[in-house]
Write a protein that holds these residues in place. Structure first.
Motif, mmCIF file in Angstrom:
data_model
loop_
_atom_site.group_PDB
_atom_site.id
_atom_site.type_symbol
_atom_site.label_atom_id
_atom_site.label_comp_id
_atom_site.label_asym_id
_atom_site.label_seq_id
_atom_site.Cartn_x
_atom_site.Cartn_y
_atom_site.Cartn_z
ATOM 1 N N GLY A 96 13.141 20.582 -47.918
ATOM 2 C CA GLY A 96 14.112 21.438 -48.032
ATOM 3 C C GLY A 96 14.779 21.474 -49.408
ATOM 4 N N ALA A 97 15.928 22.052 -49.578
ATOM 5 C CA ALA A 97 16.549 22.404 -50.778
ATOM 6 C C ALA A 97 17.204 21.099 -51.423
ATOM 7 C CB ALA A 97 17.677 23.541 -50.438
ATOM 8 N N LEU A 98 17.405 20.110 -50.775
ATOM 9 C CA LEU A 98 18.000 18.981 -51.403
ATOM 10 C C LEU A 98 16.990 17.816 -51.103
ATOM 11 C CD1 LEU A 98 21.728 19.157 -50.009
ATOM 12 C CD2 LEU A 98 20.786 19.425 -52.405
ATOM 13 N N LYS A 99 15.688 17.975 -51.075
ATOM 14 C CA LYS A 99 14.583 16.941 -50.952
ATOM 15 C C LYS A 99 14.891 15.894 -51.930
ATOM 16 C CE LYS A 99 10.541 19.270 -52.722
ATOM 17 N NZ LYS A 99 9.866 18.815 -53.941
ATOM 18 N N ASP A 100 15.193 16.089 -53.160
ATOM 19 C CA ASP A 100 15.218 15.278 -54.265
ATOM 20 C C ASP A 100 16.705 14.582 -54.231
ATOM 21 O OD1 ASP A 100 12.622 15.610 -54.778
ATOM 22 O OD2 ASP A 100 13.141 17.103 -56.481
ATOM 23 N N GLN A 115 26.061 16.823 -57.967
ATOM 24 C CA GLN A 115 26.562 17.977 -58.405
ATOM 25 C C GLN A 115 25.967 18.999 -57.484
ATOM 26 O OE1 GLN A 115 26.187 19.581 -62.143
ATOM 27 N NE2 GLN A 115 27.191 21.605 -61.849
ATOM 28 N N ARG A 116 24.760 18.857 -57.240
ATOM 29 C CA ARG A 116 23.869 20.017 -56.449
ATOM 30 C C ARG A 116 24.417 19.593 -54.836
ATOM 31 N NH1 ARG A 116 19.613 18.554 -59.922
ATOM 32 N NH2 ARG A 116 18.763 16.899 -58.689
ATOM 33 N N VAL A 117 24.540 18.393 -54.556
ATOM 34 C CA VAL A 117 25.323 17.969 -53.097
ATOM 35 C C VAL A 117 26.497 18.811 -52.995
ATOM 36 C CG1 VAL A 117 26.350 16.289 -51.877
ATOM 37 C CG2 VAL A 117 24.169 16.039 -52.801
ATOM 38 N N ALA A 143 29.308 23.477 -50.806
ATOM 39 C CA ALA A 143 30.218 24.710 -50.961
ATOM 40 C C ALA A 143 29.482 25.847 -50.258
ATOM 41 C CB ALA A 143 30.396 24.997 -52.202
ATOM 42 N N HIS A 144 28.107 26.062 -50.455
ATOM 43 C CA HIS A 144 27.392 27.232 -49.792
ATOM 44 C C HIS A 144 27.285 27.014 -48.456
ATOM 45 C CE1 HIS A 144 26.082 27.606 -54.069
ATOM 46 N NE2 HIS A 144 25.914 29.137 -53.557
ATOM 47 N N VAL A 145 27.297 25.898 -47.855
ATOM 48 C CA VAL A 145 27.322 25.593 -46.448
ATOM 49 C C VAL A 145 28.783 26.383 -45.864
ATOM 50 C CG1 VAL A 145 27.480 24.164 -44.249
ATOM 51 C CG2 VAL A 145 25.718 23.760 -46.009
ATOM 52 N N ALA A 146 29.726 26.157 -46.477
ATOM 53 C CA ALA A 146 31.166 26.614 -46.257
ATOM 54 C C ALA A 146 31.082 28.314 -46.174
ATOM 55 C CB ALA A 146 32.035 26.062 -47.221
ATOM 56 N N LEU A 147 30.182 28.669 -47.165
ATOM 57 C CA LEU A 147 30.259 30.204 -47.450
ATOM 58 C C LEU A 147 29.305 30.818 -46.132
ATOM 59 C CD1 LEU A 147 29.855 30.420 -51.304
ATOM 60 C CD2 LEU A 147 31.750 31.051 -49.946
#
Length: 156
Positions: free
Chosen positions: A1-5, A48-50, A55-59
């Motif tokens: 996924g987008a946050l795998k790292d 910062q990516r987290v 924020a994008h989940v909120a959007l």
């Protein structure tokens, strides 16, 4: 996924999108400064990516583009070394310049003793229009909850 790292930074719970918006329909991002422990192996960029992810989940709720976001910061259990000025500046700059989201207010809940030391640095990192909307809530749990209700924030 987008946050795998970024799974380690994500698992810390430093920034969380609350399930309920406030009564004005704004998303509430909760930041727990005591959860920030970069010495365990994640980078500032990862955290910062987290933040950006939350924020994008909120959007995903289109209404948030209109109503904006409120930050609730909980520093009570944090140590002085857990206030990462550089990380906070990147988060503040993200809210100010990069994210298509209106930063409506910041609430500091149960500040601890060291908060008086970092308060000037914290305030200087905020845009002037946001500085005018920073509210510090201290006192008993019931007093703080009552104050949060006055600002349309959920108590849970």
């Amino acid at each position: 996924g987008a946050l795998k790292d970024d799974s380690l930074a994500l698992s810390r719970g430093y920034v969380q999108l609350l399930a309920d918006s406030d009564t004005a329909g704004r998303a509430v991002l909760y930041l727990d400064w005591s959860s920030h422990e970069p010495s365990i192996g994640y980078s500032q960029e990862s955290m910062q990516r987290v933040f950006w992810y939350m924020a994008h989940v909120a959007l995903e709720n289109p209404k948030i583009l209109e109503t904006g976001v409120v930050l609730v910061i909980y520093p009570q259990e944090a140590r002085l070394d857990q206030f990462d000025h550089s990380l906070w500046n990147t988060i503040a700059d993200s809210c100010r310049y990069s994210l298509p989201i209106s930063w409506r207010a910041t609430h500091i809940v149960h500040p601890n003793r060291f908060f008086s030391i970092i308060h000037p640095v914290f305030m200087a990192s905020l845009p002037q229009d946001v500085q005018d909307r920073v509210v510090v809530h201290s006192g008993t749990k019931m007093k703080v909850l009552a104050n949060l209700l006055r600002y349309c924030l959920p108590c849970e």
